[in-house]
Every structure is written in C-alpha cells, then in structure tokens.
Design an enzyme around this catalytic site. Sequence first.
Site, PDB file in Angstrom:
ATOM      1  N   ASP A 118       0.809  -1.227   0.000  1.00 11.78           N
ATOM      2  CA  ASP A 118       0.000   0.000   0.000  1.00 11.78           C
ATOM      3  C   ASP A 118       0.841   1.275   0.000  1.00 11.78           C
ATOM      4  O   ASP A 118       0.423   2.311   0.530  1.00 11.78           O
ATOM      5  CB  ASP A 118      -0.962   0.016   1.206  1.00 11.78           C
ATOM      6  CG  ASP A 118      -1.878  -1.193   1.203  1.00 11.78           C
ATOM      7  OD1 ASP A 118      -2.214  -1.672   0.112  1.00 11.78           O
ATOM      8  OD2 ASP A 118      -2.243  -1.658   2.299  1.00 11.78           O
ATOM      9  N   LYS A 157       1.720   2.177  -5.086  1.00 14.97           N
ATOM     10  CA  LYS A 157       2.251   1.639  -6.349  1.00 14.97           C
ATOM     11  C   LYS A 157       1.322   1.932  -7.530  1.00 14.97           C
ATOM     12  O   LYS A 157       1.778   2.277  -8.609  1.00 14.97           O
ATOM     13  CB  LYS A 157       2.463   0.120  -6.220  1.00 14.97           C
ATOM     14  CG  LYS A 157       3.473  -0.258  -5.135  1.00 14.97           C
ATOM     15  CD  LYS A 157       3.551  -1.754  -4.934  1.00 14.97           C
ATOM     16  CE  LYS A 157       2.320  -2.379  -4.331  1.00 14.97           C
ATOM     17  NZ  LYS A 157       2.014  -1.986  -2.937  1.00 14.97           N
ATOM     18  N   GLY A 173      -4.554  -4.224  -3.797  1.00 11.99           N
ATOM     19  CA  GLY A 173      -5.550  -3.200  -4.104  1.00 11.99           C
ATOM     20  C   GLY A 173      -4.774  -1.958  -4.494  1.00 11.99           C
ATOM     21  O   GLY A 173      -4.145  -1.341  -3.640  1.00 11.99           O
ATOM     22  N   HIS A 174      -4.747  -1.651  -5.774  1.00 15.53           N
ATOM     23  CA  HIS A 174      -3.949  -0.525  -6.283  1.00 15.53           C
ATOM     24  C   HIS A 174      -4.891   0.591  -6.712  1.00 15.53           C
ATOM     25  O   HIS A 174      -5.671   0.426  -7.648  1.00 15.53           O
ATOM     26  CB  HIS A 174      -3.065  -0.989  -7.448  1.00 15.53           C
ATOM     27  CG  HIS A 174      -2.027  -1.991  -7.023  1.00 15.53           C
ATOM     28  ND1 HIS A 174      -1.120  -2.549  -7.895  1.00 15.53           N
ATOM     29  CD2 HIS A 174      -1.739  -2.509  -5.798  1.00 15.53           C
ATOM     30  CE1 HIS A 174      -0.332  -3.376  -7.222  1.00 15.53           C
ATOM     31  NE2 HIS A 174      -0.686  -3.382  -5.951  1.00 15.53           N
ATOM     32  N   GLN A 182       1.943  -6.032  -3.188  1.00 10.28           N
ATOM     33  CA  GLN A 182       2.402  -6.140  -1.794  1.00 10.28           C
ATOM     34  C   GLN A 182       3.697  -5.327  -1.617  1.00 10.28           C
ATOM     35  O   GLN A 182       3.888  -4.352  -2.307  1.00 10.28           O
ATOM     36  CB  GLN A 182       2.594  -7.602  -1.364  1.00 10.28           C
ATOM     37  CG  GLN A 182       1.310  -8.419  -1.256  1.00 10.28           C
ATOM     38  CD  GLN A 182       0.745  -8.871  -2.586  1.00 10.28           C
ATOM     39  OE1 GLN A 182       1.421  -9.556  -3.335  1.00 10.28           O
ATOM     40  NE2 GLN A 182      -0.478  -8.534  -2.879  1.00 10.28           N
TER      41      GLN A 182
HETATM   42  P1  GDP Z   1      -0.833   0.378  -3.501  1.00 10.19           P
HETATM   43  O1  GDP Z   1      -1.434  -0.909  -3.055  1.00 10.19           O
HETATM   44  O2  GDP Z   1       0.635   0.436  -3.267  1.00 10.19           O
HETATM   45  O3  GDP Z   1      -1.182   0.725  -4.916  1.00 10.19           O
HETATM   46  O4  GDP Z   1      -1.477   1.499  -2.586  1.00 10.19           O
HETATM   47  P2  GDP Z   1      -3.047   1.639  -2.171  1.00 10.19           P
HETATM   48  O5  GDP Z   1      -3.805   2.090  -3.344  1.00 10.19           O
HETATM   49  O6  GDP Z   1      -3.495   0.408  -1.476  1.00 10.19           O
HETATM   50  O7  GDP Z   1      -2.951   2.726  -1.039  1.00 10.19           O
HETATM   51  C1  GDP Z   1      -2.410   3.990  -1.279  1.00 10.19           C
HETATM   52  C2  GDP Z   1      -3.469   5.038  -0.920  1.00 10.19           C
HETATM   53  O8  GDP Z   1      -2.847   6.288  -0.804  1.00 10.19           O
HETATM   54  C3  GDP Z   1      -4.534   5.199  -1.989  1.00 10.19           C
HETATM   55  O9  GDP Z   1      -5.728   5.571  -1.349  1.00 10.19           O
HETATM   56  C4  GDP Z   1      -4.014   6.354  -2.830  1.00 10.19           C
HETATM   57  O10 GDP Z   1      -5.050   7.061  -3.487  1.00 10.19           O
HETATM   58  C5  GDP Z   1      -3.355   7.204  -1.780  1.00 10.19           C
HETATM   59  N1  GDP Z   1      -2.193   7.970  -2.237  1.00 10.19           N
HETATM   60  C6  GDP Z   1      -1.210   7.637  -3.109  1.00 10.19           C
HETATM   61  N2  GDP Z   1      -0.260   8.580  -3.141  1.00 10.19           N
HETATM   62  C7  GDP Z   1      -0.637   9.533  -2.270  1.00 10.19           C
HETATM   63  C8  GDP Z   1      -0.044  10.754  -1.832  1.00 10.19           C
HETATM   64  O11 GDP Z   1       1.044  11.148  -2.236  1.00 10.19           O
HETATM   65  N3  GDP Z   1      -0.733  11.471  -0.883  1.00 10.19           N
HETATM   66  C9  GDP Z   1      -1.927  11.068  -0.373  1.00 10.19           C
HETATM   67  N4  GDP Z   1      -2.517  11.817   0.535  1.00 10.19           N
HETATM   68  N5  GDP Z   1      -2.507   9.914  -0.774  1.00 10.19           N
HETATM   69  C10 GDP Z   1      -1.860   9.158  -1.684  1.00 10.19           C
HETATM   70  P1  IMO Z   2      -0.924  -4.165  -2.259  1.00  5.38           P
HETATM   71  O1  IMO Z   2      -0.470  -4.698  -3.600  1.00  5.38           O
HETATM   72  C1  IMO Z   2      -0.960  -4.619   2.056  1.00  5.38           C
HETATM   73  C2  IMO Z   2      -1.072  -8.693   3.635  1.00  5.38           C
HETATM   74  C3  IMO Z   2      -2.330  -9.139   4.341  1.00  5.38           C
HETATM   75  C4  IMO Z   2      -1.736 -10.133   5.319  1.00  5.38           C
HETATM   76  C5  IMO Z   2      -0.628 -10.788   4.512  1.00  5.38           C
HETATM   77  C6  IMO Z   2      -1.029 -12.098   3.857  1.00  5.38           C
HETATM   78  O2  IMO Z   2      -2.217  -3.455  -2.316  1.00  5.38           O
HETATM   79  O3  IMO Z   2       0.173  -3.386  -1.604  1.00  5.38           O
HETATM   80  P2  IMO Z   2      -2.592 -12.781   1.818  1.00  5.38           P
HETATM   81  O4  IMO Z   2      -3.952 -12.321   1.435  1.00  5.38           O
HETATM   82  O5  IMO Z   2      -1.539 -12.490   0.807  1.00  5.38           O
HETATM   83  O6  IMO Z   2      -2.564 -14.201   2.281  1.00  5.38           O
HETATM   84  O7  IMO Z   2      -2.226 -11.918   3.149  1.00  5.38           O
HETATM   85  O8  IMO Z   2      -0.262  -9.856   3.511  1.00  5.38           O
HETATM   86  N1  IMO Z   2      -1.290  -8.179   2.256  1.00  5.38           N
HETATM   87  C7  IMO Z   2      -1.202  -6.885   1.922  1.00  5.38           C
HETATM   88  N2  IMO Z   2      -1.011  -5.796   2.687  1.00  5.38           N
HETATM   89  N3  IMO Z   2      -1.081  -4.491   0.708  1.00  5.38           N
HETATM   90  C8  IMO Z   2      -1.251  -5.563  -0.074  1.00  5.38           C
HETATM   91  O9  IMO Z   2      -1.232  -5.499  -1.413  1.00  5.38           O
HETATM   92  C9  IMO Z   2      -1.375  -6.836   0.524  1.00  5.38           C
HETATM   93  N4  IMO Z   2      -1.568  -8.093   0.076  1.00  5.38           N
HETATM   94  C10 IMO Z   2      -1.509  -8.899   1.143  1.00  5.38           C
HETATM   95  O10 IMO Z   2      -2.969  -8.066   4.977  1.00  5.38           O
HETATM   96  O11 IMO Z   2      -1.137  -9.444   6.384  1.00  5.38           O
HETATM   97 MG    MG Z   3      -2.953  -1.607  -1.796  1.00  4.75          MG
END
Ligand code: GDP
Ligand code: IMO
Ligand code: MG
Length: 421
Positions: free
Chosen positions: A12, A15, A39-40, A221
């Site tokens: 998270d 990415k 979840g991207h 991840q």
């Molecule tokens: P990912 O899994 O690495 O793609 O990240 P996620 O989408 O799960 O979580 C990142 C969250 O931070 C999302 O809600 C994005 O919209 C938000 N986000 C990304 N970059 C920034 C930033 O620079 N500032 C803020 N405030 N939010 C951001």
């Molecule tokens: P993105 O790509 C954050 C965590 C789960 C749990 C562990 C194992 O959005 O960054 P799993 O479902 O793989 O068996 O869970 O890994 N986890 C993540 N945490 N971002 C993710 O993906 C994750 N995918 C799995 O919360 O701790």
């Molecule tokens: Mg994510």
Amino acid sequence: MVDVILGLQWGDEGKGKIVDFFAKDYDVVARFQGGPNAGHTLYVKDKKVVLHQIPSGVFHAGITNLIGNGVVLDPVTLKKECDIVTSFGVDLKKNLFIAERTHLILPTHRALDKAAELSKGNEKIGSTLKGIGPTYMDKTGRNGLRVGDLLDKDFKNLYKNLKAKHQQLLDNYNFEEDISVWEEEFFTTIEYLKELNIVNGEYFINSKIKAGKRILAEGAQGTMLDIDFGTFPFVTSSNTTTAGVCSGLGIAPQLIRDVIGITKAYCTRVGSGPFPTELEGATGEELRKLGNEFGATTGRPRRCGWIDLVALNFACMINGVTKIVMTKADVLDTFKELQVCTEYEINGIRTKEIPFQMERTRPVPQYKSFAGWSSPSSEVNSFSNLPDTMKEYINFINQYLGVQVHFISNGPGRDQIIEVK
Ligand code: GDP
Ligand code: IMO
Ligand code: MG
C-alpha cells in the site's frame, strides 16, 4: 529493457498511482506476482478506481497490459474489475493479455484460506482471504490448475479431482460452509475469461523486448511481505521482490534496468505481524486519519508508524533499488515533529540489520527527530517550493540509503507528484 516498480514496505505504498504516472513512458505494463490480495488505487477522470489483478497501465491507450505467469488469478474478481475498466471505455480485447501459465484461484482455495485462518485463532496472518496462500501451495505442491487448462474440454473434471483433495483438507478443518454459490460464479466467469486474450506470456513479453518495446513490471504487496525476506510467517506467498520479476514473467535478470522502489513518508501495515515503528497511540491514529489509511481491498484500518530506515535499507539491498519514489509526504504536513528509525536495539545491542525474525527478538526502534514542515505541501508543484524542513528529511533518507528519492508524491491525484531536481 525492463524497469520495475515495487513496494519497499508492507504494501500500500501507492504503487498503483505511481505505475499509472510512469506508464506513459512504457509500451507494456505487467503484473508478475500476487493476485486479488492487492488493491492498487488510481484516479481516472477524477474517479477512484481500485485494481486488484489488472495492471495499473490499463487506462492508457496504446499500452499493453499483461497478467504474468507468477500471478494467481481469480476469474470472479477479474470479471468485476473488467466491468469497471470497460465502463471507462477501455477495450480489453486490445490491451489486456493473460499468461496461460498463470495459476487459477479456485473456490476451494478461498475456502481453504478461510479455514486455515480460522484454525490459527490469535496467531492468524490477517490474510485478505482471497485464496492466495492455498493457490501458491498448490502451485509449489504441483497440483494447481492454470489459465491454459480452462481451454481443456475436461476442465470440469480437473476441478472435480482437485476439489476432492481440497475437501479432505476442509474436512480436517471442520469447515462446513456451503461454497456452491462461489462455484456457480466461478464456472460462469471462466466462460468470460476464455474470451479474453490468453497468450504464452514468456514468448509474448520476450518478443516485445526483442522489438525494442519498454516494459514496466508492477509489483504487488511489499518487500517486507516477501515469502523469503519478509517478516515470516506474517507474509504473503510470493516473491514480491525484484527476483520475482524474472520467474513471474519469464525474463532474464540482465534485462532489468531500473528498480523503482516506493515508500511512504511514514509506514503502514495491514494484517498481523511485527511492525517495530508502529504507533499505537494518538499519533498513530492521527496518521491513519490524515492518510486515510484503510485497506483498499478489505477496508481494514491500517496500522501506522514512523518511517523505518533499517527496513528500507534492507529492501533497497534485496531489490537492487536504483530510484526511490516517496509517497504521501503531504500526510505529514501538520506534524510538528517527525521521527525516523535509524537503528534497532535487540537485547541491548544496536543494529542496522533486519534480524532473522522479529516475533521473539522484538526490536526496539531508535529514532532521530526532525522538525515537521507545518505547511500545506499538497499545493506545491515544484521541488524548489517545497519547505526546507521537508528537503532536510528527504536528504537524510537519501544519505542513509545511498539511493536518491527521485519523485515526491504529495496527494492522491494523478498530477500530485514532484520531480526532485
Ligand atoms: P498500492 O497498493 O501500493 O497501490 O497502494 P493503495 O492504493 O493500497 O494505497 C495507497 C493510498 O494512498 C490510496 O488511497 C491512494 O489514493 C493514496 N495515495 C497515493 N499517493 C498519495 C499521496 O502522495 N498522498 C496522499 N494523501 N494519498 C496518496
Ligand atoms: P498491495 O499490492 C498490504 C497482507 C495481508 C496479510 C498478509 C497475507 O495493495 O500493496 P494474503 O492475502 O496475501 O494471504 O495476506 O499480507 N497483504 C497486503 N497488505 N497491501 C497488499 O497489497 C497486501 N496483500 C496482502 O494483509 O497481512
Ligand atoms: Mg494496496
């Protein structure tokens, strides 16, 4: 030529947004591991979209998106994602390709994930319950079914035979939930999947590379969730690190050029397991609120803490990171004081290395304090206009890691990103 974007923390890191931002410089964006546990989040025409399995380059016309063999694919989640993406006018027949060696997440894998987590009680991993672990277990256990198998006339029987094995395990867990609705959904959506572009991923990508196309590999991840190098057993079931790119797409290591590592300006973790810099009090709560730190896949509140340079340094080493992108710098805008973890203390001894395991050793983070910038950075759009205190914070990180922060993301929006010059 292949560049990689991957997470340096526990996932998270942002990415999705960063891949979407860089995608215009590439011809192909490819996912190489993970599955719908990811979840991207990205913003398209100001609308929030969360992608789980489809690469984050999908909204750019003319870019090819590949789901590589290292991914584990859930057809049901895929169909839902495809519906969202096509509602934006994207023609997936043109720009989405799926490797035939990609392993399928079956309804029984999801049931097994749930049963295994339930049986662990307080020791649970905090899995997203998407069936990731059991599907990778069937891959390495040499049982799994792959996307290419869907084209086999006998697929229903292949499923039936594997289900019989799974049923024994489920019985051992005393798992009694009825999964017939999941099965119905699964068999309906595989008909949809079969109509998508199923290709031999390794020839597909290598022929593109030969033709001079630029490839961006998108990690899911983060490094600290890597099956080998993460905080085992509180990890996911794939290699989330650069090494996973080669096995997850079928490309040779010498083809990899830049490895772009993403870190937040602080740190989060969702699910169980060690997190040395976690803040459990009011400051952690403040980070969660300001950073809107709730899981994009499960909605669970993310645990929050200060940036951990011991872990980041490890991540740079394992991945061969050449450039860093720091996201969510704006979330720290109102903090008067910031902490940066520079060492761990384990049994009274200071170290800059990640130990074999952190459950029993319980590292105590050692911090260096920095003054906060106390100004609204999300409105800034050039490096020179960023507050000096933010520059000091970033300079320290650059020096510690020996790798430069090249971009600073200062908001979730597509254009909220500043090049460090
Ligand atoms: P990912 O899994 O690495 O793609 O990240 P996620 O989408 O799960 O979580 C990142 C969250 O931070 C999302 O809600 C994005 O919209 C938000 N986000 C990304 N970059 C920034 C930033 O620079 N500032 C803020 N405030 N939010 C951001
Ligand atoms: P993105 O790509 C954050 C965590 C789960 C749990 C562990 C194992 O959005 O960054 P799993 O479902 O793989 O068996 O869970 O890994 N986890 C993540 N945490 N971002 C993710 O993906 C994750 N995918 C799995 O919360 O701790
Ligand atoms: Mg994510």
